[in-house]
Enzyme design. Structure first.
Site: not given
Lengths: 330, 330
Positions: B59, B314
């Protein structure tokens, strides 16, 4: 004696040859960094996670290099080794790649993850009592049958194989455009740090090589101070099963007495905190013995302010219950 | 409408510009492999561990790219965002790098590790009830004061930033000399997989892009089947806090409907098993939502036999008690 020994010591050419043998087989482990840990330590810390290596520790490098240097006839007689687990896995994986039979003597209290992996790779496991049995006695019958011993650390080919970690650190630091002030390495029998020291010193004599040992198993630290090999006192326990050798090797000590700046002994609590830091900031699962070099950074012994330091995380083969308990208590 | 949308979609040039902005700030995460997992899946699996990224997830890439594209005047007014934690950390870290004030609305049941990290990076956390409050309402007062919203996924600059993961995968696969048959990516709002698909398809149109979603939160899978955006049914829970968006974004769905081969929905049990596999074989700590692409490999939906597949892990921001419980029960 020293001259003879010098002649028998592995050198940079042996390490480069090992790197060629290991290309495409060993994982070229990356360098990882944590901005949070860099901030805490006030310098730049380049972690070399051998937890990502084939078999979960650096030991594959030395074992494969050793076995690839044997003759076909020797390999056909079979391989024997004794190990608490990481060397066992390195030997089992390497023997399997050559299609050679392997017998591994392992302490009966070795982590189940390690024992299970060795068996899955097709090796025969012979359990022994770490406190009662001499491991040399356990493997003797197999040697008598002609099988070839792959020693855990005190062997030029093993040391050269482990030294490929140092070769990669040198190349990766150069690619990052940094010059290394120090390299910190877990130390059991001294094969990994010895090999790394040869590779790093060849490229940069000014880089300090620091060892890290668990407290009560700081035989290399005390041997360096005494100027001769001294053994650990019996009767102590440690979570660092990978580092519980009784004394430095002949060859490894000869290398390490020349190349090491010093060794830091770290407590069980520091080991657990380092494992938690590796989980929280690096997202890496590191076994107790694999985390002692990170633990040593918090000791204050190694100058980190504004420096660039490489830290080897040497293995990640830990049973989940032990991992969970140590992290929870840290 | 479609033409207008096409014009507004981010492209490879935006991703390359994001990569330039992120150079030296984002971690260029390595590719890691496990011989054991390669053997199990019958193909070659290249893992891209964004758990090693700054702030512990991908992110940071999108948030930093978005904020770096704002004017100084906009940044001076302050940044506002809503997020369960990973986007929050990416925004907080990016805002701190620019010296900008940041206010983050976070669900009160967000992992404490994530909330704590956001506060440590200097951002103000505004808790809200995930089930009762509309997050848009929570941030509205701050927007009314002139603060600038950094949305979690449905924004060209955010998507372009996340796309740098795909750019790196393409470059790293080329360096390994392999051609990728597929790339498997966790899918929440669809920003990561959308950005990655743009980068990968630009280099290799034949590479299949597969998404992975938690069961009951498979809005992108069902939207692709329906040919229009459909929302998840309320009332379900999942350990994958990072992937609990209610429906695909307008922009992300426009990209993903063009580029995705399909999406696999994975069970809670498959997620826990994938987390355990990542611990045992990759020595990586992966959070539930970060492990869905690895979990999808076991579904049988994606052809792996003799193939080369990249799998994105992720994020790794998971509270230790949750991690410990899920691994123990797996």
């Amino acid at each position: 004696m020293t001259a003879t020994f010098s002649a028998g010591l592995p050198g940079i050419a042996d390490i480069r040859r090992a790197a060629q043998r290991l290309a495409d087989l060993a994982v070229r482990t990356p360098i990882v960094e944590s901005p949070a840990l860099n901030e805490r330590f006030g310098g730049r810390v380049l972690f070399k996670p051998e937890v990502l290596q084939r078999t979960g520790s650096f030991k594959f490098r030395g074992a494969y290099n050793k076995i690839s240097g044997l003759s076909e006839e020797e390999r056909a007689r079979g391989i024997v080794a004794f190990s608490s687990g990481n060397h066992a896995q390195g030997v089992a994986a390497s023997a399997a790649l050559f299609g050679a039979k392997a017998v591994i003597a392992m302490p009966s209290d070795a982590p189940q993850a390690k024992v299970g992996n060795v068996r899955r790779m097709g090796a025969e496991v012979v359990p022994f009592d770490r406190f009662r049995d001499r491991r040399e006695d356990v493997v003797q019958p197999y040697l008598d049958r002609g099988m070839v011993l792959v020693p855990p650390f005190d062997d030029p080919a093993i040391i050269a194989g482990q030294g490929t970690v140092g070769l990669e650190i040198v190349e990766q630091a150069a690619k990052l455009g940094v010059s290394l002030d120090a390299v910190v390495v877990p130390c059991g029998g001294g094969g990994l740090i010895g090999g790394i020291s040869l590779a790093v010193k060849d490229a940069s004599a000014a880089t300090a090589i620091w060892g890290a040992e668990p407290e009560h198993f700081d035989d290399t630290r005390r041997s360096l101070e005494a100027g001769r090999r001294v053994a650990n006192e019996p009767g102590h326990v440690s979570s660092c099963d990978a580092l519980l050798t009784s004394e430095p090797g002949l060859i490894t000590f000869e290398i390490n007495r020349r190349n090491l700046a010093g060794v830091v002994a770290v407590s069980e609590q520091a080991v657990a905190l380092a494992m938690r830091d590796a989980m929280a900031h690096l997202k890496l699962v590191v076994e107790p013995g694999g985390s002692v070099a990170l633990a040593a950074l918090s000791s204050g012994r190694i100058d980190l302010q504004g420096k660039c330091v490489a830290v080897v995380l040497s293995g990640g083969n830990v049973d989940f219950d032990v991992y969970s308990r140590m992290i929870a208590e840290a």
